[in-house]
Design a protein around this motif. Sequence first.
Motif, PDB file in Angstrom:
ATOM      1  N   UNK A 177       0.835  -1.199   0.000  1.00  0.00           N
ATOM      2  CA  UNK A 177       0.000   0.000   0.000  1.00  0.00           C
ATOM      3  C   UNK A 177       0.874   1.255   0.000  1.00  0.00           C
ATOM      4  N   UNK A 178       1.868   1.285   0.860  1.00  0.00           N
ATOM      5  CA  UNK A 178       2.773   2.439   0.945  1.00  0.00           C
ATOM      6  C   UNK A 178       3.545   2.592  -0.368  1.00  0.00           C
ATOM      7  N   UNK A 179       4.099   1.509  -0.865  1.00  0.00           N
ATOM      8  CA  UNK A 179       4.893   1.549  -2.101  1.00  0.00           C
ATOM      9  C   UNK A 179       4.050   2.016  -3.297  1.00  0.00           C
ATOM     10  N   UNK A 180       2.886   1.394  -3.474  1.00  0.00           N
ATOM     11  CA  UNK A 180       2.033   1.757  -4.611  1.00  0.00           C
ATOM     12  C   UNK A 180       1.535   3.197  -4.509  1.00  0.00           C
ATOM     13  N   UNK A 181       1.187   3.625  -3.304  1.00  0.00           N
ATOM     14  CA  UNK A 181       0.717   5.002  -3.103  1.00  0.00           C
ATOM     15  C   UNK A 181       1.811   5.992  -3.493  1.00  0.00           C
ATOM     16  N   UNK A 182       3.044   5.689  -3.096  1.00  0.00           N
ATOM     17  CA  UNK A 182       4.176   6.550  -3.439  1.00  0.00           C
ATOM     18  C   UNK A 182       4.430   6.511  -4.949  1.00  0.00           C
ATOM     19  N   UNK A 183       4.344   5.322  -5.528  1.00  0.00           N
ATOM     20  CA  UNK A 183       4.650   5.124  -6.949  1.00  0.00           C
ATOM     21  C   UNK A 183       3.668   5.874  -7.853  1.00  0.00           C
ATOM     22  N   UNK A 184       2.369   5.796  -7.554  1.00  0.00           N
ATOM     23  CA  UNK A 184       1.381   6.435  -8.434  1.00  0.00           C
ATOM     24  C   UNK A 184       0.909   7.793  -7.907  1.00  0.00           C
ATOM     25  N   UNK A 185       1.488   8.215  -6.765  1.00  0.00           N
ATOM     26  CA  UNK A 185       1.179   9.523  -6.177  1.00  0.00           C
ATOM     27  C   UNK A 185      -0.309   9.686  -5.887  1.00  0.00           C
ATOM     28  N   UNK A 186      -0.909   8.603  -5.404  1.00  0.00           N
ATOM     29  CA  UNK A 186      -2.313   8.595  -5.016  1.00  0.00           C
ATOM     30  C   UNK A 186      -2.498   7.490  -3.990  1.00  0.00           C
ATOM     31  N   UNK A 187      -3.425   7.671  -3.093  1.00  0.00           N
ATOM     32  CA  UNK A 187      -3.637   6.696  -2.027  1.00  0.00           C
ATOM     33  C   UNK A 187      -4.139   5.357  -2.568  1.00  0.00           C
ATOM     34  N   UNK A 188      -3.454   4.281  -2.163  1.00  0.00           N
ATOM     35  CA  UNK A 188      -3.886   2.923  -2.489  1.00  0.00           C
ATOM     36  C   UNK A 188      -4.075   2.203  -1.156  1.00  0.00           C
ATOM     37  N   UNK A 189      -5.317   2.177  -0.658  1.00  0.00           N
ATOM     38  CA  UNK A 189      -5.548   1.530   0.636  1.00  0.00           C
ATOM     39  C   UNK A 189      -5.377   0.008   0.549  1.00  0.00           C
ATOM     40  N   UNK A 190      -5.042  -0.578   1.679  1.00  0.00           N
ATOM     41  CA  UNK A 190      -4.872  -2.036   1.758  1.00  0.00           C
ATOM     42  C   UNK A 190      -6.120  -2.747   1.231  1.00  0.00           C
TER      43      UNK A 190
END
Length: 110
Positions: free
Chosen positions: A77-90
């Motif tokens: 979740x943290x990695x993907x959120x950082x990667x796409x610059x948008x929140x990706x909740x678990x």
Amino acid sequence: MTIKNKISADIKDLRFSVIREMGAMAKGLTDVISLGIGEPDFDTPSGIIAKTFEDVQNGHTHYTQSQGDPELLEKLSVHLSREIKSSVPVSSILMTHGAMDGLTAAFRTL
């Protein structure tokens, strides 16, 4: 008729799955990498093997939750959120046991 003969008669028409047949055919070819059953064309890196043994020795030998390991899900979740610059909740992440499960889920969703 003996049990041995009965069992043999019942399975005489069984054959390898098509995916196994394709893998066997690919083995004889030099310019083909078979991805038929998820077998990579390289050995597992030693660091992964060592970590696996460490995890087993520390008791990590049980099934995880259906959605996946909570620690891994959080890190993804943290990695993907950082990667796409948008929140990706678990709750938006789905772990599968392999590519076929993931592809099936994706196609059924679409």
